[in-house]
Write an enzyme that holds these catalytic residues in place. Sequence first.
Site, PDB file in Angstrom:
ATOM      1  N   ASN A 197      -6.883   6.185  -1.562  1.00 60.36           N
ATOM      2  CA  ASN A 197      -6.857   5.687  -0.908  1.00 60.36           C
ATOM      3  C   ASN A 197      -6.702   4.225  -0.687  1.00 60.36           C
ATOM      4  O   ASN A 197      -7.288   3.138  -0.911  1.00 60.36           O
ATOM      5  CB  ASN A 197      -8.587   5.320  -1.659  1.00 60.36           C
ATOM      6  CG  ASN A 197      -9.134   5.287  -2.894  1.00 60.36           C
ATOM      7  OD1 ASN A 197      -8.156   5.352  -3.494  1.00 60.36           O
ATOM      8  ND2 ASN A 197      -9.958   4.740  -2.567  1.00 60.36           N
ATOM      9  N   CYS A 198      -6.090   4.019  -1.626  1.00 59.80           N
ATOM     10  CA  CYS A 198      -4.524   1.922  -1.642  1.00 59.80           C
ATOM     11  C   CYS A 198      -3.964   2.493  -0.808  1.00 59.80           C
ATOM     12  O   CYS A 198      -3.321   3.378  -0.191  1.00 59.80           O
ATOM     13  CB  CYS A 198      -4.074   2.354  -2.822  1.00 59.80           C
ATOM     14  SG  CYS A 198      -3.062   1.037  -3.100  1.00 59.80           S
ATOM     15  N   ASP A 199      -3.906   1.551   0.720  1.00 64.29           N
ATOM     16  CA  ASP A 199      -3.392   1.213   1.572  1.00 64.29           C
ATOM     17  C   ASP A 199      -2.214   1.130   1.228  1.00 64.29           C
ATOM     18  O   ASP A 199      -1.596   0.731   2.182  1.00 64.29           O
ATOM     19  CB  ASP A 199      -4.054   0.083   2.102  1.00 64.29           C
ATOM     20  CG  ASP A 199      -5.178   0.154   2.854  1.00 64.29           C
ATOM     21  OD1 ASP A 199      -5.834   1.404   2.904  1.00 64.29           O
ATOM     22  OD2 ASP A 199      -6.443  -0.954   3.020  1.00 64.29           O
ATOM     23  N   ARG A 227      -0.532   4.420   0.772  1.00 61.48           N
ATOM     24  CA  ARG A 227      -0.580   4.860   2.640  1.00 61.48           C
ATOM     25  C   ARG A 227       1.317   4.407   2.838  1.00 61.48           C
ATOM     26  O   ARG A 227       2.045   5.045   3.575  1.00 61.48           O
ATOM     27  CB  ARG A 227      -1.404   5.270   3.238  1.00 61.48           C
ATOM     28  CG  ARG A 227      -2.180   5.879   2.675  1.00 61.48           C
ATOM     29  CD  ARG A 227      -4.276   5.357   3.172  1.00 61.48           C
ATOM     30  NE  ARG A 227      -4.692   4.343   3.052  1.00 61.48           N
ATOM     31  CZ  ARG A 227      -5.519   4.187   3.610  1.00 61.48           C
ATOM     32  NH1 ARG A 227      -7.438   5.645   3.176  1.00 61.48           N
ATOM     33  NH2 ARG A 227      -6.670   3.624   3.261  1.00 61.48           N
TER      34      ARG A 227
END
Length: 105
Positions: A8-10, A13
């Site tokens: 869930n880490c931008d 990603r």
Amino acid sequence: MHLYGLKNCDTCRKALKLLPDAEFVDVRAGGVPENVLKAAHARFGDALLNTRSATWRGLSDLQKDAGPLSLLQAHPAVMKRPLITDGDTMYLGWTRDVQTALGVA
């Protein structure tokens, strides 16, 4: 090539999008292999710890004093992300320098 981070880490990603051949390893689910963690700590030292994260701020002083390797094994989300390994080469973070070194900038 392995990319260690959080799903869930931008930033992770973004890195994974530009490195489609990298194998993603969610550190919360699987952790970082001990040999990789030791090599990363030897290479990056205390920079491996993300002391600005919510996870870090939630730790007690006693937990923070446990030592970086113990802390990272117990709380992998406190690791600066992403940690990218390509053979014996390691990169930490997703700065312009890392992107250039990986040929994606």
